[in-house]
Structures are given as C-alpha cells and as structure tokens.
Write an enzyme that holds these catalytic residues in place. Structure first.
Site, PDB file in Angstrom:
ATOM      1  N   ASN A  72      27.634  -0.218   1.633  1.00 28.85           N
ATOM      2  CA  ASN A  72      27.616   0.841   2.650  1.00 28.85           C
ATOM      3  C   ASN A  72      29.275   0.096   3.292  1.00 28.85           C
ATOM      4  O   ASN A  72      29.651  -0.647   3.421  1.00 28.85           O
ATOM      5  CB  ASN A  72      26.761   1.776   4.398  1.00 28.85           C
ATOM      6  N   HIS A 102      30.166 -24.356   9.340  1.00 28.41           N
ATOM      7  CA  HIS A 102      30.487 -25.596   9.197  1.00 28.41           C
ATOM      8  C   HIS A 102      30.067 -26.164   9.622  1.00 28.41           C
ATOM      9  O   HIS A 102      29.102 -26.377  11.030  1.00 28.41           O
ATOM     10  CB  HIS A 102      31.827 -25.910  10.045  1.00 28.41           C
ATOM     11  N   LYS A 150      17.000 -16.958  11.360  1.00 27.33           N
ATOM     12  CA  LYS A 150      15.894 -17.887  11.104  1.00 27.33           C
ATOM     13  C   LYS A 150      14.923 -16.120   9.566  1.00 27.33           C
ATOM     14  O   LYS A 150      15.545 -15.053  10.162  1.00 27.33           O
ATOM     15  CB  LYS A 150      14.633 -17.699  11.987  1.00 27.33           C
TER      16      LYS A 150
END
Length: 184
Positions: A72, A102, A150
């Site tokens: 979308n 990073h 996670k």
C-alpha cells in the site's frame, strides 16, 4: 579513467533512485510504475501484485515480490540486504521494512546488510516497522504500529514495541490479494 567510470556509474545509480522515489512513485498508473520497477529497478514482481503510490526504495535490485501481493501507499522498502515478499501478502500504508543498519559497537560504524523474508499470506499493519534480518512466517500478522525485532513464526499475531506474541491466527487461508485502486 577508471575513477571517472565509477563516478559516472554512481551518479546514474543515484539518478535512477531519485527518479524512482520522486517521480515514478507518484504516477497514478500501476502499469507505468510496475514497468519502471521491473525494467529499471530490476525488481522481480509477480503477476497480480501491486505497489501503490508514494512508496520509496533504498536501492535498485534485491526486491522480490510473489503473486497477488499488495504494497500500500507510502511504504519504505529497503532491499539493500535482500527483501523477499511472498504470495498474497498485504502490506498496509506507511510500513517500513529495513534490511540494512550499522554496527554501533564497531569503531568504523560499519554498515551491515541482513535479508528480510515475509512469507505467503502475511499481513503487516499500518506504520509497522520490520528491522533487518527478520523472518515473518506464513500467515503471520504484525499489528499496526508494531516494531518487529525478532522473527515471527507462522500464523502468529504480534503487536507492540517491541512486538510480542498475542495469539495464533486461523490457518485456513485461501484468499487472493490482487486488488488495485484507480489513481493509487
């Protein structure tokens, strides 16, 4: 001469990305946008899939979208580390999917690329953010506004910051997400 070629190649690459993000993404035609994404950005986009207006990309290449999936409006898709989106996936407005970051502990603040995989029938809610290296299982749901740090297992529903397990989703999914809206 070699340095000139590198600078020229870098300039053309940046120009392509600029045109994609500031002009092509705002053309109210799925056909034109998808043609540009496939031909000039080298994205692999399956039949029946849509990318609505205003989406931004961090690089050319590295993006694969299966069949009948919908991205979308105003999403940011970072494919620097590789981004694979399966079949019949629904990604709501303003979602951010990152594949690069990073190393904050590295003396040189080194960049890292980690692929993201979103499997078939997943649904990503409005303004959710998926961080680098995340796998989202088949049929999983990421609630609106969640930050996924996670992996999300198949058919799990997760919500929150950071996203946490809420419940399991129905596992009998057979729908097709092949919708388009005019001027979107």
């Amino acid at each position: 001469m070699n340095n000139y070629i590198k600078k020229s190649s870098s300039f053309l690459s940046e120009l392509r990305l600029y045109l994609c993000n500031h002009f092509i993404s705002n053309i109210p035609s799925h056909t034109i946008r998808l043609l540009f994404y496939r031909e000039f950005m080298s994205f692999n986009i399956g039949k029946g899939s849509s990318i609505f207006m205003g989406c931004k990309f961090d690089c050319a290449r590295g993006l694969t979208i299966g069949v009948n999936s919908v991205i979308n409006a105003r999403c940011r898709l970072d494919s620097r580390g590789g981004l694979i989106i399966g079949d019949n996936v629904s990604i709501s407005e303003d979602v951010i999917i990152l594949t690069a970051d990073h190393d904050m502990d590295a003396a040189d603040f080194a960049g890292r690329n980690k692929n993201v995989i979103i499997e078939d029938y997943a649904w990503i809610g409005t303004r959710a953010m998926i961080l680098p290296g995340i796998n989202t299982g088949k049929g999983a749901v990421i609630a609106a506004g969640s930050v996924v740090t996670k992996n999300v297992n198949a058919f799990q529903v997760v919500a929150g910051v950071p996203a946490k397990f809420i419940k399991m989703r129905n596992q009998n999914l057979e729908y097709k997400n092949n919708y388009k809206r005019l001027f979107q």
